[in-house]
Scaffold this active site. Structure first.
Site, PDB file in Angstrom:
ATOM      1  N   LYS A  27       9.836  44.220  98.109  1.00  0.00           N
ATOM      2  CA  LYS A  27       9.719  44.779  98.762  1.00  0.00           C
ATOM      3  C   LYS A  27       8.534  46.174  98.848  1.00  0.00           C
ATOM      4  O   LYS A  27       7.564  46.178  99.684  1.00  0.00           O
ATOM      5  CB  LYS A  27      10.993  45.039  99.126  1.00  0.00           C
ATOM      6  CG  LYS A  27      10.573  45.346 100.889  1.00  0.00           C
ATOM      7  CD  LYS A  27      12.613  45.643 101.725  1.00  0.00           C
ATOM      8  CE  LYS A  27      13.018  44.396 101.906  1.00  0.00           C
ATOM      9  NZ  LYS A  27      14.432  44.523 101.791  1.00  0.00           N
ATOM     10  N   ARG A  97      16.502  50.789 101.303  1.00  0.00           N
ATOM     11  CA  ARG A  97      17.187  49.303 101.369  1.00  0.00           C
ATOM     12  C   ARG A  97      16.401  49.303  99.790  1.00  0.00           C
ATOM     13  O   ARG A  97      16.198  49.946  98.838  1.00  0.00           O
ATOM     14  CB  ARG A  97      15.674  48.027 102.407  1.00  0.00           C
ATOM     15  CG  ARG A  97      16.009  48.256 103.493  1.00  0.00           C
ATOM     16  CD  ARG A  97      15.401  48.148 103.724  1.00  0.00           C
ATOM     17  NE  ARG A  97      15.150  47.980 105.556  1.00  0.00           N
ATOM     18  CZ  ARG A  97      15.317  47.459 107.158  1.00  0.00           C
ATOM     19  NH1 ARG A  97      15.555  46.124 105.898  1.00  0.00           N
ATOM     20  NH2 ARG A  97      15.237  47.797 107.313  1.00  0.00           N
ATOM     21  N   GLY A 106      20.327  39.232 100.042  1.00  0.00           N
ATOM     22  CA  GLY A 106      21.205  39.531 101.086  1.00  0.00           C
ATOM     23  C   GLY A 106      22.729  40.195  99.506  1.00  0.00           C
ATOM     24  O   GLY A 106      23.335  40.373 100.098  1.00  0.00           O
ATOM     25  N   HIS A 460      22.022   4.467  77.311  1.00  0.00           N
ATOM     26  CA  HIS A 460      20.888   3.241  77.984  1.00  0.00           C
ATOM     27  C   HIS A 460      21.196   3.554  79.370  1.00  0.00           C
ATOM     28  O   HIS A 460      20.528   2.771  80.344  1.00  0.00           O
ATOM     29  CB  HIS A 460      22.215   1.541  77.357  1.00  0.00           C
ATOM     30  CG  HIS A 460      21.781   0.618  78.047  1.00  0.00           C
ATOM     31  ND1 HIS A 460      22.260  -0.171  79.422  1.00  0.00           N
ATOM     32  CD2 HIS A 460      20.792  -0.301  77.483  1.00  0.00           C
ATOM     33  CE1 HIS A 460      21.505  -0.982  79.482  1.00  0.00           C
ATOM     34  NE2 HIS A 460      20.219  -1.411  78.533  1.00  0.00           N
ATOM     35  N   CYS A 836       7.431   9.531  72.754  1.00  0.00           N
ATOM     36  CA  CYS A 836       7.567   8.849  74.243  1.00  0.00           C
ATOM     37  C   CYS A 836       9.259   8.718  74.488  1.00  0.00           C
ATOM     38  O   CYS A 836       9.867   7.558  74.412  1.00  0.00           O
ATOM     39  CB  CYS A 836       7.386   7.735  73.335  1.00  0.00           C
ATOM     40  SG  CYS A 836       8.227   6.323  71.744  1.00  0.00           S
TER      41      CYS A 836
END
Ligand code: PEP
Ligand code: MG
Length: 888
Positions: A27, A97, A106, A460, A836
């Protein structure tokens, strides 16, 4: 602390900038940047995250000089705003803030209207000519300050407010007048007293308490939890910054208001301005949901000039930040102020569209676009998902490992046969099994989704489901299955055969009942375009693990550049092939075995040809038979009785064979290359099938690149033995056919001994493919089928950071891969290296394989798009040499 602690902006100057997110928080950095750009932002200053860090490291105290620095900034703020803090005539009011480098909406504290007290409120009433507004602002401040900074329960204030409303006989806040709010204020002050606190009248005192509250909120429970959930590690961020900003008011009448807008539609990504506006209101009114805001265009009707200015600045901001912005603004008496801008959150669909559009608009390059979309987002677009509203209402009855993504809903069945029967009638089913075995593939294919009570990410069920693109959850230990009674129990709920359940293979959650699913969008339009950008950038090749031509075609359509693993055993379960396979297994003599193999040969040859055709000249790696033979035989009495006569043997004989094949540790047993050592005729048959299929391709004038792969090699001698058999068989057929055909013989590296003797193995192998499933199993000594039972304890206790079968264990298994690569290439610099194992489709692991200088990854067809993106992202992050296209 000798570092700069306070950064001022306003009046056309700014000490900070967007680049200083870590120091000023998102911010603060963006407010400074907007001020730099000359945009209308209310002036203010930001106290750095380093001060937060100091505060927590020094027993909740501030650096000595902070007070003086804040004082100086406050003075500048007074000058720029023309107002004075605590002034009886023209008071400056501020908001205080929080704002960390990463948005934590929040989670931390914010206080508005600070600077109001019994005196300044009167000035505010007089100056705005609006006593109602002023006293409402004052009571809001007292309430927020009490709640947030002093910890007085919120509902005490709510009760007092309600009391005044009741006395007056009204329901809504807007029906209250200035005098009513004065009463509320008196009651609020009482609440402070009762709580043993005092409301500070001195604005400076207010400010310091508020600053401390914001820094304090960095460590509140919900902020800590939020960071944990969002994977923000302890110490990764210094803390929150504190922004002290001049208040502007959107609730000063009809020429005031507040709004939120996005520079593009965050749902679809369309290039339209999108947002909401609420006249005569403050941001918190929108959040509280008391009043419904209008679409942004309403502002054009009410204040057209402001709307014009807003939309122009929206464009400017998007151009400046080169991404879609989420903007908060306030209009105070016809004057527009920007309170915040940040990168807008968006849906997966919008993320892809915006990234591609911004490239087309010339705002960003392809590499940037590729970094703007996460592999998860691509995954979401390719799999069905639950309707978000419906899933919120659904009852969750269990959770397991998210083995294969996507959402599925259907009736519960407990056997593969039942799944096939229902599916024939068009009834969607979820196959629920303790675990699955190769015999279940038909049922798995027929089901909408698969749920198993045991097994891990490479079991599997997980591997096959991913290959099929079916949603699956495995290792859902909470689910207790009673196969006899045809029911399962989970979290106290009993689900019977035929009852509806829904599973989300992306999250691993199981729900009771039917949930609407949303169809995936598929690989088209902007998704395809983005992946083409990825292909231009990536260095790693991407292949697929596919066993049958249908899967291979899917993979090719998803952009696979070859097959990295064909698990030939899966072919033996189709139709009546299993019988032929079984006949081969129960053979008593080599002759019998060869006769059975002879029958399998033409079937395998056709399969391989199908794979070659689907891959259009890209390499196809075919692995010789790998699993232990018992997997092909039944183990219950009934099935044996049925099978024995078909195989021409007695039940007793069959039983004996099954018993003989029994192993205590089948994954370390008679499998992989070991089978071929015992039964070389199997390898001969498979080699013949591969080479004959390839010869047919050549004769038809088609390109083909067969690669024969030997699994589970631990010593070069195993490979030498097989290499000789394979080459003799292949060369003879090629010679007889009189064609020009090249093939490769290589090995999987999945046994640690194989990895650490890779220099020896590379003397024979033309390529290595890392079977990281087995390599993980054997390096960690974790059974890939059983580790699910205890892995969570390991993760919770921080012993392993994550599931090592999902994200490759870089320190251990990764080191094996590196060693094998170095040893292998030291002997043969041209040695082709791929992966693989299931890690080949995992973005985090793909980054590691890219850095390790492998040539390609191979993953299940539905993960190919993710792998393409992940490989490109790795290439953007870590530059490497050129991509080799093996189809050439
Ligand atoms: C592996 O072990 O990583 C592999 C690819 O082989 P499979 O999963 O079939 O054992
Ligand atoms: Mg393996």
């Amino acid at each position: 602390m000798d570092k700069k602690m306070v950064y001022f902006y306003g009046g056309g100057v700014a000490e900070g900038s967007a680049k200083m997110k870590n120091l000023l928080g998102g911010k603060g950095a963006n407010l400074a940047e907007m001020a730099r750009m000359g945009l209308p932002v209310p002036p203010g200053f930001t106290i750095t995250t380093e001060v937060c860090d100091y505060y927590w490291k020094h027993d909740r105290s501030f650096p000595e000089t902070l007070e003086a620095d804040v004082e100086a900034a406050l003075k500048r703020l007074e000058e720029v705003s023309g107002k004075k803090f605590g002034d009886k005539d023209n008071p400056l009011l501020v908001s205080v803030r929080s704002g960390a480098a990463v948005s934590m909406p929040g989670m931390m504290d914010t206080i508005l209207n600070l600077g109001l007290n019994d005196e300044t409120v009167e000035a505010l009433a007089k100056n705005t000519n609006n006593p109602r507004f002023a006293y409402d602002a004052y009571r809001r401040f007292i309430q927020m300050f009490g709640d947030v900074a002093l910890g007085i329960p919120h509902h005490d204030f709510e009760e007092a407010l309600n009391q005044v409303k009741e006395e007056k006989g009204v329901k809504l806040d807007i029906e209250l007048e200035a005098d009513d709010f004065k009463k509320v204020i008196e009651l609020y002050k009482e609440i402070y007293k009762k709580a043993g606190k005092e409301f500070p009248q001195d604005p400076k005192k207010q400010l310091w308490i508020a600053i401390e509250a914001v820094f304090g909120s960095w460590m509140n429970e919900r902020a800590i939890k939020y960071r944990a959930i969002n994977g923000i590690k302890e110490g990764e961020l210094l803390g929150t910054a504190v922004n002290v900003v001049m208040m502007v008011f959107g609730n000063m009448g009809d020429d005031s208001g507040t709004g939120v807008c996005f520079t593009r539609d965050p749902n679809t990504g369309e290039n339209i301005k999108y947002g909401e506006y609420l006249p005569n209101a403050q941001g918190e009114d929108v959040v509280a949901g008391i009043r419904t805001p209008y679409p942004l265009e309403k502002l054009n009707e009410i204040l057209p000039d402001v709307y014009k200015q807003l939309t122009e600045i929206m464009d400017k901001l998007e151009h400046h930040y080169k991404d879609m912005q989420d903007i908060e603004f306030t209009v105070e008496k016809g004057k527009l102020y920007f309170l915040q801008t940040r990168t807008g959150k968006r849906t997966a669909k919008a993320a892809v569209k915006i990234a591609v559009d911004l490239v087309k608009e010339g705002l960003i390059d392809k590499a940037t676009a590729v970094m703007r979309v996460t592999p998860d987002q691509i995954d979401k677009l390719l799999h069905p998902a639950f309707d978000t509203e419906e899933v919120k209402k659904a009852q969750e009855i269990g959770e397991g490992l998210p083995a294969s993504p996507g959402a599925a809903t259907g009736k519960v069945v407990f056997s593969a046969d039942e799944a096939e029967e229902f599916a024939k009638e068009g009834t969607p089913v979820i196959l629920v099994r303790p675990e699955t075995s190769p015999e279940d593939v038909g049922g798995m294919n027929a089901a909408e989704g698969i749920l198993t009570a045991t097994g891990g990410m490479t079991s599997h069920a997980a591997v096959v489901a991913r290959g099929m693109g079916k949603p699956a959850i495995v290792g859902a230990e909470e689910i207790v299955i009673d196969e006899e009674a045809k029911e399962f129990t989970a979290r106290g709920v009993t689900v019977k055969d035929g009852d509806w359940i829904s599973i989300d293979g992306t999250t691993g959650k199981v729900y009771l009942g039917k949930i609407k699913t949303i169809k995936p969008q598929g690989l088209e339009g902007e998704v395809a375009e983005l992946l083409e950008f990825a292909d231009e950038i990536r260095v790693l090749g991407v292949r697929a693990n596919a066993d049958i031509p249908r899967d291979a075609k899917v993979a090719r359509n998803f952009g696979a550049e070859g097959i990295g693993l064909c698990r030939t055993e899966h072919m033996f379960f189709e139709g009546d092939r299993i019988q032929k396979m079984r006949r081969m297994i129960v053979s008593k003599t080599v002759e019998q075995r060869e006769a059975a193999l002879e029958e399998l040969l033409p079937l395998q040859k056709d399969d391989f040809k199908g794979l070659f055709e689907a891959m259009e000249g890209f390499p196809v790696t075919i692995r010789l038979l790998d699993p232990p033979l018992h997997e092909f035989l039944p183990n219950d009495e009934e099935q044996m009785k049925e099978l024995a006569p078909q195989l021409g043997i007695t039940v007793e004989e069959l039983k004996e064979i099954v018993e003989n094949l029994h192993e205590f540790n089948p994954m370390m047993g008679h499998r992989g290359v070991r089978l071929a050592i015992t039964y070389p005729e199997v390898a001969v048959m498979q080699t013949k099938a591969i080479i004959l299929a390839a010869i047919e391709m050549v004769k038809e004038g088609k390109k083909v690149k067969p690669e024969i792969m030997i699994p589970l090699v631990g010593t070069v001698k195993e490979l030498k033995y097989l290499d000789k058999i394979v080459r003799e068989t292949a060369d003879k057929l090629i010679e007889e056919a009189g064609v020009d055909l090249e093939y490769k013989v290589g090995t999987m590296i999945e046994v640690p001994r194989g990895a650490i003797t890779a220099d020896e193995i590379a003397e024979v192998a033309q390529f290595f493919s890392f079977g990281t499933n087995d390599l993980t199993q054997m390096t960690l000594g974790f059974s890939r089928d059983d580790y699910g039972k205890f892995i969570n304890d390991y993760i919770e206790k921080g012993i392993y950071e994550s599931d090592p079968f999902k994200h490759v264990d870089q320190t251990g298994v990764g080191r094996m891969v590196k060693i094998a690569k170095d040893y292998g290439r030291s002997v043969n610099p041209e040695l082709k290296l791929g992966v693989c194992g299931e890690h080949g489709g995992d973005p985090e692991s793909i980054e590691f394989f890219h850095k390790t200088q492998l040539d390609y990854v191979s993953c299940s067809p539905y993960r190919v798009p993710i792998a393409r993106l992940a490989a490109a992202q790795a290439a953007v992050k870590f530059k490497r040499g050129k991509f080799v296209n093996y189809a050439d």
